[in-house]
Design a protein around this motif. Sequence first.
Motif, mmCIF file in Angstrom:
data_model
loop_
_atom_site.group_PDB
_atom_site.id
_atom_site.type_symbol
_atom_site.label_atom_id
_atom_site.label_comp_id
_atom_site.label_asym_id
_atom_site.label_seq_id
_atom_site.Cartn_x
_atom_site.Cartn_y
_atom_site.Cartn_z
ATOM 1 N N ASP A 288 -8.165 16.701 19.284
ATOM 2 C CA ASP A 288 -9.059 15.542 19.191
ATOM 3 C C ASP A 288 -9.149 15.004 17.760
ATOM 4 O OD1 ASP A 288 -9.651 15.608 21.902
ATOM 5 O OD2 ASP A 288 -11.307 17.007 21.622
ATOM 6 N N ARG A 289 -8.094 15.184 17.010
ATOM 7 C CA ARG A 289 -8.075 14.731 15.624
ATOM 8 C C ARG A 289 -7.941 13.214 15.573
ATOM 9 N NH1 ARG A 289 -6.921 17.646 10.920
ATOM 10 N NH2 ARG A 289 -6.457 16.320 9.114
ATOM 11 N N VAL A 290 -8.679 12.568 14.694
ATOM 12 C CA VAL A 290 -8.622 11.116 14.500
ATOM 13 C C VAL A 290 -7.904 10.772 13.205
ATOM 14 C CG1 VAL A 290 -9.976 9.022 14.125
ATOM 15 C CG2 VAL A 290 -10.668 10.646 15.898
ATOM 16 N N GLN A 291 -8.251 11.399 12.117
ATOM 17 C CA GLN A 291 -7.656 11.104 10.823
ATOM 18 C C GLN A 291 -6.322 11.828 10.656
ATOM 19 O OE1 GLN A 291 -8.856 8.773 8.639
ATOM 20 N NE2 GLN A 291 -10.242 8.415 10.375
ATOM 21 N N PRO A 292 -5.398 11.276 9.866
ATOM 22 C CA PRO A 292 -4.106 11.933 9.657
ATOM 23 C C PRO A 292 -4.251 13.208 8.826
ATOM 24 C CG PRO A 292 -4.321 10.029 8.227
ATOM 25 C CD PRO A 292 -5.509 9.994 9.145
ATOM 26 N N PHE A 293 -3.266 14.061 8.889
ATOM 27 C CA PHE A 293 -3.260 15.255 8.044
ATOM 28 C C PHE A 293 -3.068 14.867 6.578
ATOM 29 C CE2 PHE A 293 -2.211 16.923 12.227
ATOM 30 C CZ PHE A 293 -2.950 18.106 12.272
ATOM 31 N N VAL A 294 -2.237 13.835 6.358
ATOM 32 C CA VAL A 294 -2.015 13.309 5.002
ATOM 33 C C VAL A 294 -2.100 11.787 5.084
ATOM 34 C CG1 VAL A 294 -0.447 13.140 3.041
ATOM 35 C CG2 VAL A 294 -0.514 15.250 4.412
ATOM 36 N N GLU A 295 -3.037 11.211 4.357
ATOM 37 C CA GLU A 295 -3.283 9.767 4.458
ATOM 38 C C GLU A 295 -2.699 9.030 3.255
ATOM 39 O OE1 GLU A 295 -7.024 6.715 5.443
ATOM 40 O OE2 GLU A 295 -7.388 8.838 4.944
ATOM 41 N N SER A 296 -2.127 7.883 3.519
ATOM 42 C CA SER A 296 -1.612 7.035 2.447
ATOM 43 C C SER A 296 -2.771 6.490 1.616
ATOM 44 C CB SER A 296 -0.813 5.873 3.031
ATOM 45 O OG SER A 296 -0.578 4.868 2.075
ATOM 46 N N PRO A 297 -2.676 6.546 0.280
ATOM 47 C CA PRO A 297 -3.755 5.994 -0.557
ATOM 48 C C PRO A 297 -4.028 4.519 -0.282
ATOM 49 C CG PRO A 297 -2.279 7.353 -1.866
ATOM 50 C CD PRO A 297 -1.644 7.209 -0.529
ATOM 51 N N ALA A 298 -2.994 3.760 0.084
ATOM 52 C CA ALA A 298 -3.203 2.348 0.375
ATOM 53 C C ALA A 298 -4.095 2.170 1.601
ATOM 54 C CB ALA A 298 -1.858 1.650 0.607
ATOM 55 N N ILE A 299 -3.888 3.001 2.618
ATOM 56 C CA ILE A 299 -4.718 2.913 3.818
ATOM 57 C C ILE A 299 -6.137 3.391 3.518
ATOM 58 C CG2 ILE A 299 -4.940 3.586 6.229
ATOM 59 C CD1 ILE A 299 -2.540 1.787 5.687
ATOM 60 N N VAL A 300 -6.259 4.401 2.653
ATOM 61 C CA VAL A 300 -7.593 4.846 2.240
ATOM 62 C C VAL A 300 -8.357 3.682 1.624
ATOM 63 C CG1 VAL A 300 -8.880 6.339 0.665
ATOM 64 C CG2 VAL A 300 -6.897 7.241 1.891
ATOM 65 N N SER A 301 -7.687 2.910 0.760
ATOM 66 C CA SER A 301 -8.339 1.769 0.110
ATOM 67 C C SER A 301 -8.787 0.727 1.123
ATOM 68 C CB SER A 301 -7.393 1.135 -0.915
ATOM 69 O OG SER A 301 -7.090 2.046 -1.951
ATOM 70 N N LEU A 302 -7.958 0.479 2.135
ATOM 71 C CA LEU A 302 -8.340 -0.480 3.170
ATOM 72 C C LEU A 302 -9.461 0.071 4.044
ATOM 73 C CD1 LEU A 302 -4.843 -1.815 4.335
ATOM 74 C CD2 LEU A 302 -6.588 -3.087 3.074
ATOM 75 N N ARG A 303 -9.367 1.349 4.391
ATOM 76 C CA ARG A 303 -10.368 1.954 5.275
ATOM 77 C C ARG A 303 -11.735 2.007 4.611
ATOM 78 N NH1 ARG A 303 -11.873 7.104 5.749
ATOM 79 N NH2 ARG A 303 -10.062 7.882 4.584
ATOM 80 N N THR A 304 -11.770 2.307 3.325
ATOM 81 C CA THR A 304 -13.035 2.405 2.605
ATOM 82 C C THR A 304 -13.455 1.075 1.989
ATOM 83 O OG1 THR A 304 -11.852 3.096 0.601
ATOM 84 C CG2 THR A 304 -12.668 4.835 2.078
ATOM 85 N N GLN A 305 -12.636 0.054 2.227
ATOM 86 C CA GLN A 305 -12.913 -1.313 1.751
ATOM 87 C C GLN A 305 -13.068 -1.371 0.228
ATOM 88 O OE1 GLN A 305 -16.295 -2.758 4.031
ATOM 89 N NE2 GLN A 305 -15.093 -2.947 5.896
ATOM 90 N N THR A 306 -12.301 -0.544 -0.458
ATOM 91 C CA THR A 306 -12.278 -0.613 -1.925
ATOM 92 C C THR A 306 -11.192 -1.562 -2.406
ATOM 93 O OG1 THR A 306 -10.843 1.340 -1.968
ATOM 94 C CG2 THR A 306 -13.227 1.701 -2.220
ATOM 95 N N ALA A 307 -10.421 -2.118 -1.484
ATOM 96 C CA ALA A 307 -9.413 -3.123 -1.809
ATOM 97 C C ALA A 307 -9.342 -4.120 -0.668
ATOM 98 C CB ALA A 307 -8.053 -2.476 -2.038
ATOM 99 N N SER A 308 -9.050 -5.358 -0.989
ATOM 100 C CA SER A 308 -8.909 -6.388 0.037
ATOM 101 C C SER A 308 -7.480 -6.378 0.561
ATOM 102 C CB SER A 308 -9.228 -7.764 -0.543
ATOM 103 O OG SER A 308 -8.229 -8.144 -1.475
ATOM 104 N N PRO A 309 -7.253 -6.900 1.778
ATOM 105 C CA PRO A 309 -5.894 -6.903 2.338
ATOM 106 C C PRO A 309 -4.891 -7.654 1.468
ATOM 107 C CG PRO A 309 -7.511 -7.360 4.050
ATOM 108 C CD PRO A 309 -8.254 -7.380 2.746
ATOM 109 N N ASP A 310 -5.357 -8.593 0.639
ATOM 110 C CA ASP A 310 -4.452 -9.377 -0.199
ATOM 111 C C ASP A 310 -4.190 -8.735 -1.556
ATOM 112 O OD1 ASP A 310 -4.269 -11.420 1.739
ATOM 113 O OD2 ASP A 310 -6.174 -12.264 1.068
ATOM 114 N N ASP A 311 -4.762 -7.606 -1.802
ATOM 115 C CA ASP A 311 -4.617 -6.951 -3.103
ATOM 116 C C ASP A 311 -3.182 -6.432 -3.268
ATOM 117 O OD1 ASP A 311 -4.796 -5.504 -5.427
ATOM 118 O OD2 ASP A 311 -6.732 -4.596 -4.934
ATOM 119 N N ALA A 312 -2.457 -6.980 -4.236
ATOM 120 C CA ALA A 312 -1.067 -6.582 -4.458
ATOM 121 C C ALA A 312 -0.949 -5.127 -4.870
ATOM 122 C CB ALA A 312 -0.443 -7.478 -5.529
ATOM 123 N N ALA A 313 -2.021 -4.554 -5.427
ATOM 124 C CA ALA A 313 -1.981 -3.149 -5.856
ATOM 125 C C ALA A 313 -1.797 -2.200 -4.680
ATOM 126 C CB ALA A 313 -3.264 -2.807 -6.616
#
Length: 505
Positions: free
Chosen positions: A273-298
């Motif tokens: 019943d796992r939801v989160q990945p075992f290893v998460e991409s930092p870019a997805i972390v930024s989107l998930r936590t809303q610390t970066a906007s989808p248009d952020d080139a970083a």
Amino acid sequence: MVRFVVNQPQEHALVSIVLLDWSCRESFHLLDYLAAQTVDRSQYEIIWTEFYDTPAEGLCRRIDTAQAQSTRPPVDVYALMDFPPELCCHRHALFNLGIVLARGRIVCFCDSDAIVQPTFVESIIEHFRHQEDTVLHMDEVRNNDPSFYPFNYPSLDEVTGFGCINWIDGRPVGILDEADPLHSRNYGACMAAARDDLIAIGGADMHTDYLGYICGFYEMSWRLTNFGRREVWSDREWLYHVWHPGQTGNEDIAGPHDGLSVSTRALQALRSDRVQPFVESPAIVSLRTQTASPDDAALLEQLVEPAWLNQWRHDKAAPAGDMATTKRRSVTPPFGLRLSFWAKLQLMPLVAGMARRQLRVKRQAAAWSRPTGPKGRLHNGIRKVIALKSFLKRIYTFDKHWIRQCWLALALAEQRGCRELVLYGEGDAAKALCHLARHLPVEIVGICPFRTHRPEKLLGRRSLTHEQLAETDALIILAAFVDTAARLEQLRQLGIDRERVIVLR
């Protein structure tokens, strides 16, 4: 890290179609099918992602042609992750790149060398219009006939005909199979889900177990079901795939799997019943936590942790077959029913008879030359031997294919709980069905011939008139290898519902 050959995202697209390449694609025919959809092109965008640092020549030629003709490029975004060939491909990095680049509310991951119908995109849009909290899968019809390589734009009737390995009664076997759908369905063919949901579960898992070809977006699908999204398989839309070299990935790197090429890491996530990945991409972390906007080139620089790259080197990754967990096991046959060796042996006289008739027809149709002189007769004899060998190999494969289709039809009927069957047709297909039925708990109680004149019995079974066929309550198998559309129309005119009929193709 990411560079663009084309970067014209569709800001108002409903669907983002993400296609993967790792310097392996020879044909880009899918783009032709995606350019001929029933919905307006503004409703979907096409994102082509490449793992390595070399753009595909075939795709670049298409882009250059479109530019020279001042027409729309075949893809809206062509992004390369620019990794060197020393690294093993981690396709999940491409999934996450697609999620970051997508502008559509729905993200569709799709086999990039498949064939799709003109209604492909429309069916995705319509599905999510009515069933938002779902993850949609489409199965893939596969044909292993090498005559379609190089890709030659076969019709769908050709793809579902001779050489097709998972097609029965007008649908993929996996859609009908209840015995082992986890393996009989192609979880790696096509998946579509809401972009927000994909971000919420952490995107694609970047664990090293997914290096090489034991990977796929199905691991996201299973975590989405753990997240509360319902898995749905389309019952009217699917993809089509024809043979090409290297399609199984047997020479590739392989992570641990269950013996049938399904990742054990993905299965672990599903069953825990796992939801989160075992290893998460930092870019997805930024989107998930809303610390970066989808248009952020970083975000493009955050897709992969630099420390991961050393683990992806070919000399560090496990070659296919190196791990104990990669030991292969027998595939569960469609509908859970396997034809025994003894039953196959008993089929040999039937196959031989079919081959004799086919050879006789071939000889009658062939215009054999009659050269004069010893040298001419010798050359003609050699030509005939070579032609005969090739023909016998072809008809053996052909007859084997259709006998397998007969077995699948009977197995499907048994899965439906049918114990008595009626055949419509009296040729080789009927002979094969009658023989195979002895090895299943089903009985063929009658045969209705196509012709109006009929004997009292056919193949030891009661011979039925068309009127008697229409009155029977038994399931009907259309015992025909060709002209199935015309025969189905005859049954319809008799008032027989399509759901009561199983077709061999």
